[in-house]
Design a protein around this motif. Structure first.
Motif, PDB file in Angstrom:
ATOM      1  N   ALA A 473       2.178  14.442 -13.691  1.00  0.00           N
ATOM      2  CA  ALA A 473       3.422  15.083 -14.138  1.00  0.00           C
ATOM      3  C   ALA A 473       4.483  15.112 -13.048  1.00  0.00           C
ATOM      4  CB  ALA A 473       3.126  16.505 -14.604  1.00  0.00           C
ATOM      5  N   ASN A 474       4.060  15.000 -11.782  1.00  0.00           N
ATOM      6  CA  ASN A 474       5.006  14.995 -10.668  1.00  0.00           C
ATOM      7  C   ASN A 474       5.395  13.595 -10.222  1.00  0.00           C
ATOM      8  OD1 ASN A 474       5.043  17.873 -10.402  1.00  0.00           O
ATOM      9  ND2 ASN A 474       3.016  17.742  -9.404  1.00  0.00           N
ATOM     10  N   GLY A 475       4.905  12.605 -10.941  1.00  0.00           N
ATOM     11  CA  GLY A 475       5.238  11.220 -10.598  1.00  0.00           C
ATOM     12  C   GLY A 475       4.345  10.608  -9.548  1.00  0.00           C
ATOM     13  N   LYS A 476       3.317  11.320  -9.118  1.00  0.00           N
ATOM     14  CA  LYS A 476       2.418  10.800  -8.092  1.00  0.00           C
ATOM     15  C   LYS A 476       1.362   9.903  -8.737  1.00  0.00           C
ATOM     16  CE  LYS A 476      -0.718  12.202  -4.379  1.00  0.00           C
ATOM     17  NZ  LYS A 476      -1.320  13.344  -3.630  1.00  0.00           N
ATOM     18  N   PRO A 477       1.067   8.749  -8.109  1.00  0.00           N
ATOM     19  CA  PRO A 477       0.054   7.863  -8.697  1.00  0.00           C
ATOM     20  C   PRO A 477      -1.345   8.456  -8.587  1.00  0.00           C
ATOM     21  CG  PRO A 477       0.847   6.978  -6.594  1.00  0.00           C
ATOM     22  CD  PRO A 477       1.719   8.139  -6.929  1.00  0.00           C
ATOM     23  N   VAL A 478      -2.021   8.542  -9.739  1.00  0.00           N
ATOM     24  CA  VAL A 478      -3.396   9.033  -9.775  1.00  0.00           C
ATOM     25  C   VAL A 478      -4.368   7.914 -10.151  1.00  0.00           C
ATOM     26  CG1 VAL A 478      -2.762  11.415 -10.265  1.00  0.00           C
ATOM     27  CG2 VAL A 478      -3.067   9.808 -12.174  1.00  0.00           C
ATOM     28  N   ALA A 479      -3.825   6.783 -10.622  1.00  0.00           N
ATOM     29  CA  ALA A 479      -4.645   5.614 -10.956  1.00  0.00           C
ATOM     30  C   ALA A 479      -3.891   4.368 -10.520  1.00  0.00           C
ATOM     31  CB  ALA A 479      -4.938   5.570 -12.454  1.00  0.00           C
ATOM     32  N   TRP A 480      -4.649   3.388 -10.006  1.00  0.00           N
ATOM     33  CA  TRP A 480      -4.020   2.167  -9.472  1.00  0.00           C
ATOM     34  C   TRP A 480      -4.958   1.015  -9.754  1.00  0.00           C
ATOM     35  CZ3 TRP A 480       0.544   1.419  -6.468  1.00  0.00           C
ATOM     36  CH2 TRP A 480       0.662   0.201  -5.817  1.00  0.00           C
ATOM     37  N   GLN A 481      -4.430  -0.009 -10.422  1.00  0.00           N
ATOM     38  CA  GLN A 481      -5.242  -1.193 -10.716  1.00  0.00           C
ATOM     39  C   GLN A 481      -4.417  -2.437 -10.417  1.00  0.00           C
ATOM     40  OE1 GLN A 481      -7.376  -1.032 -14.377  1.00  0.00           O
ATOM     41  NE2 GLN A 481      -7.924  -3.197 -14.378  1.00  0.00           N
ATOM     42  N   HIS A 482      -5.008  -3.352  -9.656  1.00  0.00           N
ATOM     43  CA  HIS A 482      -4.274  -4.537  -9.209  1.00  0.00           C
ATOM     44  C   HIS A 482      -5.196  -5.747  -9.296  1.00  0.00           C
ATOM     45  CE1 HIS A 482      -1.583  -6.443  -5.809  1.00  0.00           C
ATOM     46  NE2 HIS A 482      -1.672  -7.199  -6.893  1.00  0.00           N
ATOM     47  N   ARG A 483      -4.791  -6.720 -10.108  1.00  0.00           N
ATOM     48  CA  ARG A 483      -5.552  -7.965 -10.245  1.00  0.00           C
ATOM     49  C   ARG A 483      -4.737  -9.116  -9.677  1.00  0.00           C
ATOM     50  NH1 ARG A 483      -8.300  -8.470 -15.689  1.00  0.00           N
ATOM     51  NH2 ARG A 483      -9.729  -7.126 -14.517  1.00  0.00           N
ATOM     52  N   ILE A 484      -5.323  -9.845  -8.713  1.00  0.00           N
ATOM     53  CA  ILE A 484      -4.670 -10.977  -8.066  1.00  0.00           C
ATOM     54  C   ILE A 484      -5.297 -12.251  -8.611  1.00  0.00           C
ATOM     55  CG2 ILE A 484      -4.258 -12.131  -5.861  1.00  0.00           C
ATOM     56  CD1 ILE A 484      -5.167  -8.713  -5.317  1.00  0.00           C
ATOM     57  N   VAL A 485      -4.466 -13.177  -9.053  1.00  0.00           N
ATOM     58  CA  VAL A 485      -4.963 -14.433  -9.620  1.00  0.00           C
ATOM     59  C   VAL A 485      -4.304 -15.588  -8.867  1.00  0.00           C
ATOM     60  CG1 VAL A 485      -5.296 -15.794 -11.711  1.00  0.00           C
ATOM     61  CG2 VAL A 485      -5.089 -13.294 -11.865  1.00  0.00           C
ATOM     62  N   GLY A 486      -5.123 -16.503  -8.374  1.00  0.00           N
ATOM     63  CA  GLY A 486      -4.556 -17.650  -7.674  1.00  0.00           C
ATOM     64  C   GLY A 486      -5.615 -18.459  -6.963  1.00  0.00           C
ATOM     65  N   SER A 487      -5.141 -19.477  -6.267  1.00  0.00           N
ATOM     66  CA  SER A 487      -6.016 -20.389  -5.538  1.00  0.00           C
ATOM     67  C   SER A 487      -6.676 -19.689  -4.350  1.00  0.00           C
ATOM     68  CB  SER A 487      -5.194 -21.579  -5.031  1.00  0.00           C
ATOM     69  OG  SER A 487      -5.930 -22.382  -4.144  1.00  0.00           O
ATOM     70  N   SER A 488      -7.850 -20.135  -3.984  1.00  0.00           N
ATOM     71  CA  SER A 488      -8.517 -19.649  -2.775  1.00  0.00           C
ATOM     72  C   SER A 488      -8.373 -20.696  -1.669  1.00  0.00           C
ATOM     73  CB  SER A 488      -9.996 -19.371  -3.013  1.00  0.00           C
ATOM     74  OG  SER A 488     -10.641 -19.097  -1.787  1.00  0.00           O
ATOM     75  N   ILE A 489      -7.561 -20.385  -0.680  1.00  0.00           N
ATOM     76  CA  ILE A 489      -7.423 -21.285   0.465  1.00  0.00           C
ATOM     77  C   ILE A 489      -8.697 -21.266   1.302  1.00  0.00           C
ATOM     78  CG2 ILE A 489      -6.066 -21.826   2.522  1.00  0.00           C
ATOM     79  CD1 ILE A 489      -3.731 -20.284   1.202  1.00  0.00           C
ATOM     80  N   LEU A 490      -9.250 -20.083   1.487  1.00  0.00           N
ATOM     81  CA  LEU A 490     -10.412 -19.956   2.354  1.00  0.00           C
ATOM     82  C   LEU A 490     -11.641 -20.665   1.801  1.00  0.00           C
ATOM     83  CD1 LEU A 490     -10.212 -16.299   3.692  1.00  0.00           C
ATOM     84  CD2 LEU A 490      -9.880 -18.426   4.947  1.00  0.00           C
ATOM     85  N   ALA A 491     -11.762 -20.769   0.484  1.00  0.00           N
ATOM     86  CA  ALA A 491     -12.913 -21.464  -0.084  1.00  0.00           C
ATOM     87  C   ALA A 491     -12.953 -22.915   0.393  1.00  0.00           C
ATOM     88  CB  ALA A 491     -12.870 -21.408  -1.607  1.00  0.00           C
ATOM     89  N   ARG A 492     -11.781 -23.477   0.672  1.00  0.00           N
ATOM     90  CA  ARG A 492     -11.705 -24.840   1.206  1.00  0.00           C
ATOM     91  C   ARG A 492     -11.687 -24.844   2.727  1.00  0.00           C
ATOM     92  NH1 ARG A 492      -7.680 -27.376   3.577  1.00  0.00           N
ATOM     93  NH2 ARG A 492      -6.171 -25.803   2.929  1.00  0.00           N
ATOM     94  N   PHE A 493     -10.856 -23.978   3.325  1.00  0.00           N
ATOM     95  CA  PHE A 493     -10.587 -24.024   4.759  1.00  0.00           C
ATOM     96  C   PHE A 493     -11.743 -23.454   5.582  1.00  0.00           C
ATOM     97  CE2 PHE A 493      -8.736 -22.577   8.748  1.00  0.00           C
ATOM     98  CZ  PHE A 493      -7.884 -23.620   9.088  1.00  0.00           C
ATOM     99  N   ALA A 494     -12.349 -22.389   5.105  1.00  0.00           N
ATOM    100  CA  ALA A 494     -13.448 -21.731   5.822  1.00  0.00           C
ATOM    101  C   ALA A 494     -14.435 -21.182   4.808  1.00  0.00           C
ATOM    102  CB  ALA A 494     -12.914 -20.616   6.714  1.00  0.00           C
ATOM    103  N   PRO A 495     -15.243 -22.044   4.186  1.00  0.00           N
ATOM    104  CA  PRO A 495     -16.118 -21.629   3.082  1.00  0.00           C
ATOM    105  C   PRO A 495     -16.968 -20.394   3.349  1.00  0.00           C
ATOM    106  CG  PRO A 495     -16.120 -24.015   3.286  1.00  0.00           C
ATOM    107  CD  PRO A 495     -15.342 -23.492   4.458  1.00  0.00           C
TER     108      PRO A 495
END
Length: 742
Positions: A473-495
């Motif tokens: 009710a005061n505008g403060k975040p009580v829940a946070w969800q973040h999904r990142i989608v993209g290529s993995s550089i490290l899977a190639r560069f440093a497996p």
């Protein structure tokens, strides 16, 4: 490169204090050439013994220690004339390490900075591995974090041995002697002796097992604004970059690579090319063709005259929209969990307000000032490579693979780099040059045109982020969800760094926020963009993560109808260093005071690379064009070696970020990159560059990184300022394309 790659675990301090190399370093001594002592810094990440490469302080202009040269470790050499040579384990590409690392050694060695000479370290992972990166690499804003204790210890070890040699000569207690300006002094007898006169005696002494480093209060050099040691040569033109290399009997090659990702060479009619004066030979390789000439102009004209047929393959149908559609679809499935705290589902169900957003960031090219280049001479029994690279040992590996020669027959001549930004962490240019050189038998310089450079780069990945928050009710975040989608550089560069489905770089910043958020879920979905090659780009995961997080925090502040600075301060109670830089930056920028009509002001906070940043940006927007009017930055990067370098790196990083945020994107149509030069891959111009104020916060903490954070922290402050000026929320970069479609 990423802090996620660097830190194997999170100890719960959120980076408030980093002990870095000091906790993990121990000294190992061994015999050096000429009877001296060789000090190697053996670290957990340097477990692979690559001594078989026989590249210990040798080759590339680095003299192997001979009689009369005191070489107490892998980084310091002093000859009988008193000449001090420092072997620098990092590569200079404009970031200032050829000044800051010598400052660390010179401080403890007690020699004037302007009296030392600098040499490149040859490829030798055993001696020069950075434990924060797990190899002999320059990247990840780790140079000073890695060097802080080992380089000081290298200088201190040499100093102690020289003092001991002088004390033996005078038959006095070493504790009554001290080093000063390249001399050992004994005040009680008013005697002194130059380092050069002590090298033979010092080289015979046993190395000390534990040397005392200076107390920071006694620093004379560290913390001062030292002049760059590499500037004079760069100004007078004598500095040698990879592009400047000239060797006897060298020929030149220009290339044409298949324009479609994954395509190959089908055939070529070179009849017209061979008619051009100066053209010597046409060389084919798997996905391209090279024309070899007496000079660059002949080679380039020869390429233009070729009639080439390509096997375009399935990649010919690829487009940016297809890649985005794939990312969006992938965002619907759960990812590998990077961070989970509390009951996120329950917190969302009880939240008063929910905010959802999708952020997108495009492919980016590096577009370094120095074009991609590599010179090679492949012989039946040996191979030389001349290049400016961030990964010298990987160049050796590439040469072994292409030529079939053993590693000890490969000599890499590393040079200054005219801009890296992550591009020179790759070695595709060396592999290509080696394939060409293997067919010639004479030295050949391969230089990419700007078009080849932009259309065949290894790109910063396209990122697709879904992020949500629940507010009370005061505008403060009580829940946070973040999904990142993209290529993995490290899977190639440093497996080995890609574990349990998590790319630590991709979740950089997002998985370790400075804010107090009780219920969090951060996950990562790996989705590779077909055949498009991806690689590190200045700030990498921190740049991606900070743009999304700090833009979204601004959205939450607007939803809560709370000033963006106050909103952040209220969430930073557990991160006093982050809150402090926010206060310093906003006070210096005059946050809260009225801004002129048509202007907008935005802010960001970031903790990455071991440093804390806050940026405030003022912008004006007119008919879709954005003018950045002012940038104010506060940085707490721990103890500062050279404040001039810190300021310069932040300024350069900010300019790099403004360019990317406003203009830069790589788009794909029919399997081809649409951009080809600076005409359509736009750069910020000098007259568009704003005043950039840097406020360095004094700190006694261990040094943090500085080369990349300025880029990462600026982008959301810029887009938040645009929102303040226009009411238009930028959720997709670059800004220009979004404002023009608004």
């Amino acid at each position: 490169m990423s802090q996620g790659l660097l830190d194997a675990k999170n100890d719960g301090t959120r980076g408030e204090k980093s002990h870095g190399v000091s906790r993990r370093t121990f000294l190992k001594f061994g015999a050096a050439a000429g009877g001296g002592l060789l000090l190697g810094f053996s670290l957990p990440a340097a477990s692979q013994d690559q001594a078989s490469r026989k590249s210990v302080i040798g080759g590339d202009g680095v003299e192997t220690p001979q009689d009369g040269v005191f070489a107490p470790n892998a980084f310091v050499q002093i000859d009988r004339t008193g000449k001090v040579s420092l072997i620098i384990p990092k590569v200079e590409m404009g970031q200032g390490v050829y000044t800051s690392i010598p400052m660390l050694i010179a401080e403890e060695l007690e020699v004037p900075l302007d009296s030392v000479t600098i040499d490149h370290a040859p490829p030798n992972a055993k001696l020069f591995t950075d434990p924060l990166l797990g190899g002999q690499l320059t990247g990840g804003s780790t140079s000073i974090r890695y060097a802080w204790e080992p380089m000081r210890r290298a200088g201190a070890t040499a100093r102690v041995l020289l003092i001991s040699a002088a004390a033996q000569q005078w038959q006095v207690d070493p504790a009554t002697c001290h080093a000063q300006a390249g001399n050992v002094v004994h005040p009680d007898s008013n005697r002194s002796v130059a380092y050069g006169d002590l090298v033979d005696a010092a080289a015979k002494l046993p190395a000390p097992q534990n040397v005392q480093l200076k107390n920071p209060k006694d620093f004379k050099l560290i913390g001062t604004g030292a002049k760059r040691l590499d500037s004079p040569e760069k100004v007078d033109g004598t500095a040698v970059f990879g592009l400047d290399v000239r060797v006897p009997d060298m020929v030149y090659a220009a290339i044409a690579t298949c324009p479609v990702f994954g395509g190959t060479l089908a055939g070529v009619d070179d009849t017209n090319a061979r008619k051009i004066p100066g053209v010597r030979q046409v060389v084919k390789f798997d996905n391209g063709v090279a024309v070899v000439g007496d000079h660059t102009w002949a080679a380039k004209r020869g390429v233009q005259a070729l009639d080439i047929r390509w096997n375009e393959g399935a990649g010919a149908q690829l487009s940016t929209q297809q890649i985005v559609d794939d990312l969006a679809k992938a965002s619907q499935r759960p990812g590998a969990v990077a961070r989970k705290e509390g009951d996120v589902t329950g917190a969302f169900s009880s939240a008063k307000t929910r905010v959802d957003a999708v952020y997108q960031q495009p492919f980016l090219a590096h577009a370094t000032m120095e074009p991609v280049n590599c010179t090679v001479h492949v012989r039946p029994d040996s191979c030389d490579v001349w290049i400016g690279t961030q990964v010298p040992t990987r160049i050796v590996d590439a040469a072994v693979t292409v030529t079939g020669l053993p590693a000890e027959k490969i000599v890499v001549h590393n040079h200054l780099i005219g801009g890296g930004f992550g591009r020179k962490l790759e070695f595709d240019m060396a592999t290509q040059a080696l394939k060409i050189g293997k067919q010639l038998g004479v030295p050949v310089k391969v230089v990419w045109t700007r078009e080849e450079d932009i259309q065949h780069d290894m790109y910063r990945p396209y990122y697709y982020d879904k992020i949500s928050a629940g507010l009370d009710a005061n505008g403060k975040p009580v829940a946070w969800q973040h999904r990142i989608v993209g290529s993995s550089i490290l899977a190639r560069f440093a497996p080995p760094a890609f574990r349990n489905g998590i790319d630590p770089d991709a979740v950089e910043v997002a998985s370790d926020l400075p804010y107090d958020l009780p219920n969090q879920l951060v996950d990562y979905v790996r989705e590779e963009p077909h055949a498009v090659p991806t690689a590190f780009w200045r700030g990498v995961g921190a740049t991606r993560g900070t743009f999304v997080v700090e833009s979204f925090v601004d959205e939450l502040a607007v939803t809560a109808k709370i000033d963006p600075v106050k909103y952040r301060r209220d969430l930073l109670g557990k991160s006093p260093r982050a809150r402090n830089v926010l206060d310093v930056a906003t006070q210096a920028a005059g946050w809260g005071s009225p801004v002129a009509q048509g202007l907008g002001r935005g802010v960001s906070v970031m903790h990455a690379f071991g440093s804390f940043f806050s940026m405030v940006v003022d912008v004006a927007v007119d008919k879709g064009e954005v003018a950045v009017k002012r940038v104010v930055c506060a940085v707490d990067c721990g103890m500062v070696v050279n404040p001039d370098t810190v300021e310069a790196q932040i300024q350069g990083g900010a300019i790099f970020a403004i360019t990317a945020a406003l203009y830069s994107e790589i788009t794909i149509k029919d399997g081809r990159v649409e951009q080809n030069n600076f005409t359509d891959y736009r750069m910020l111009r000098i007259d568009q560059t704003p005043p950039i104020e840097v406020h360095i916060v004094k700190s006694a903490e261990a040094p943090g990184g500085i080369g990349e954070p300025g880029t990462a922290a600026l982008m959301p402050a810029l887009t938040n300022a645009i929102f303040a000026a226009t009411g238009k929320r930028i959720r997709q970069l670059p800004v220009g394309s979004q404002l023009k479609t608004a």
